[in-house]
Motif scaffolding. Structure first.
Motif, PDB file in Angstrom:
ATOM      1  N   GLY A  47       0.941  -1.529   0.076  1.00 15.60           N
ATOM      2  CA  GLY A  47       0.315   0.036   0.353  1.00 15.60           C
ATOM      3  C   GLY A  47       1.026   1.125  -0.244  1.00 15.60           C
ATOM      4  O   GLY A  47       1.731   1.303   0.345  1.00 15.60           O
TER       5      GLY A  47
ATOM      6  N   ALA B 191      -8.626   3.715  -0.174  1.00 12.06           N
ATOM      7  CA  ALA B 191      -9.712   2.893   0.992  1.00 12.06           C
ATOM      8  C   ALA B 191      -8.307   1.865   2.170  1.00 12.06           C
ATOM      9  O   ALA B 191      -6.923   2.029   1.685  1.00 12.06           O
TER      10      ALA B 191
ATOM     11  N   ASP C  17     -10.314   4.824  -5.354  1.00 15.41           N
ATOM     12  CA  ASP C  17      -9.978   3.795  -4.875  1.00 15.41           C
ATOM     13  C   ASP C  17      -9.417   3.824  -3.471  1.00 15.41           C
ATOM     14  O   ASP C  17      -8.649   2.741  -3.074  1.00 15.41           O
TER      15      ASP C  17
ATOM     16  N   TYR D 233      -7.108  -1.634   2.410  1.00 12.40           N
ATOM     17  CA  TYR D 233      -7.422  -2.938   1.658  1.00 12.40           C
ATOM     18  C   TYR D 233      -7.154  -4.258   2.455  1.00 12.40           C
ATOM     19  O   TYR D 233      -5.767  -3.518   3.060  1.00 12.40           O
ATOM     20  N   TYR D 234      -8.285  -5.054   3.213  1.00 13.51           N
ATOM     21  CA  TYR D 234      -7.670  -6.518   3.530  1.00 13.51           C
ATOM     22  C   TYR D 234      -7.436  -7.366   2.752  1.00 13.51           C
ATOM     23  O   TYR D 234      -8.603  -7.568   1.678  1.00 13.51           O
TER      24      TYR D 234
ATOM     25  N   GLN E 281      -3.418   0.504   3.461  1.00 14.33           N
ATOM     26  CA  GLN E 281      -3.913   2.140   3.695  1.00 14.33           C
ATOM     27  C   GLN E 281      -3.206   2.163   1.446  1.00 14.33           C
ATOM     28  O   GLN E 281      -2.472   2.217   2.128  1.00 14.33           O
TER      29      GLN E 281
ATOM     30  N   TRP F  13      -9.333  -9.751  -2.217  1.00 13.21           N
ATOM     31  CA  TRP F  13      -8.964  -8.410  -1.395  1.00 13.21           C
ATOM     32  C   TRP F  13     -10.288  -7.512  -1.389  1.00 13.21           C
ATOM     33  O   TRP F  13     -11.691  -7.967  -2.052  1.00 13.21           O
TER      34      TRP F  13
ATOM     35  N   ARG G  49     -17.390  -2.325   3.966  1.00 10.88           N
ATOM     36  CA  ARG G  49     -15.857  -3.117   3.631  1.00 10.88           C
ATOM     37  C   ARG G  49     -16.658  -3.901   2.624  1.00 10.88           C
ATOM     38  O   ARG G  49     -17.827  -4.339   2.145  1.00 10.88           O
TER      39      ARG G  49
ATOM     40  N   ARG H 152     -11.812  -3.922   0.333  1.00  8.62           N
ATOM     41  CA  ARG H 152     -11.423  -2.552   0.550  1.00  8.62           C
ATOM     42  C   ARG H 152     -12.868  -1.921   1.346  1.00  8.62           C
ATOM     43  O   ARG H 152     -13.904  -2.244   1.266  1.00  8.62           O
TER      44      ARG H 152
ATOM     45  N   GLY I  27      -4.624  -5.266   7.428  1.00 11.87           N
ATOM     46  CA  GLY I  27      -4.893  -3.930   6.367  1.00 11.87           C
ATOM     47  C   GLY I  27      -3.933  -3.347   5.573  1.00 11.87           C
ATOM     48  O   GLY I  27      -2.878  -3.242   6.976  1.00 11.87           O
TER      49      GLY I  27
END
Length: 119
Positions: free
Chosen positions: A9, A91, A89, A93-94, A114, A36, A45, A38, A112
């Motif tokens: 990220g 967010a 976009d 992201y997980y 960023q 993935w 989410r 976000r 996560g």
């Protein structure tokens, strides 16, 4: 114990690219899928992209044609190549791991990473 370690990220300008990585380790079992998601501030989410053990992929409509998910099964790693990024976009992201051990199915989440896209 299963761990998901995300990386990649950061801050990028509109139109730029980032590549996210997620490595799964520990007592993983048999992987059904990795993916993935976000979450932007004040929003729920949402699924961004998933890839099954067989290589089938699924994408959020707004990222189709810009993001590509891939896996290295030998390394238990999933990647998300993000191109033509835009501020929407932005967010956290997980990474998510969908796995099974015996008859039991488990979902695990990373901590996560960023992603911030500046205009």
């Amino acid at each position: 114990q299963v761990q998901l370690l995300e990386s990649g990220g950061g801050l990028v300008q509109t139109g730029g690219s980032l590549r996210l990585s997620c490595v799964a380790s520990g007592s993983i079992g048999s992987i059904n899928a990795m993916g993935w998601y976000r979450q932007a501030p004040g929003k729920q989410r949402e699924l961004v992209a998933t890839i099954t053990n067989g290589g089938n992929t699924n994408y959020l409509d707004s990222v189709k044609g810009r993001f590509t998910i891939s896996r290295d099964n030998a390394k238990n790693t999933v990647y998300l190549q993000m191109d033509r990024l835009n501020p929407e976009d932005t967010a956290v992201y997980y990474c998510k791991l969908d796995t099974r051990r015996g008859w039991n199915r488990f979902n695990y989440w990373g901590q996560g990473t960023q992603v911030t896209v500046s205009s």
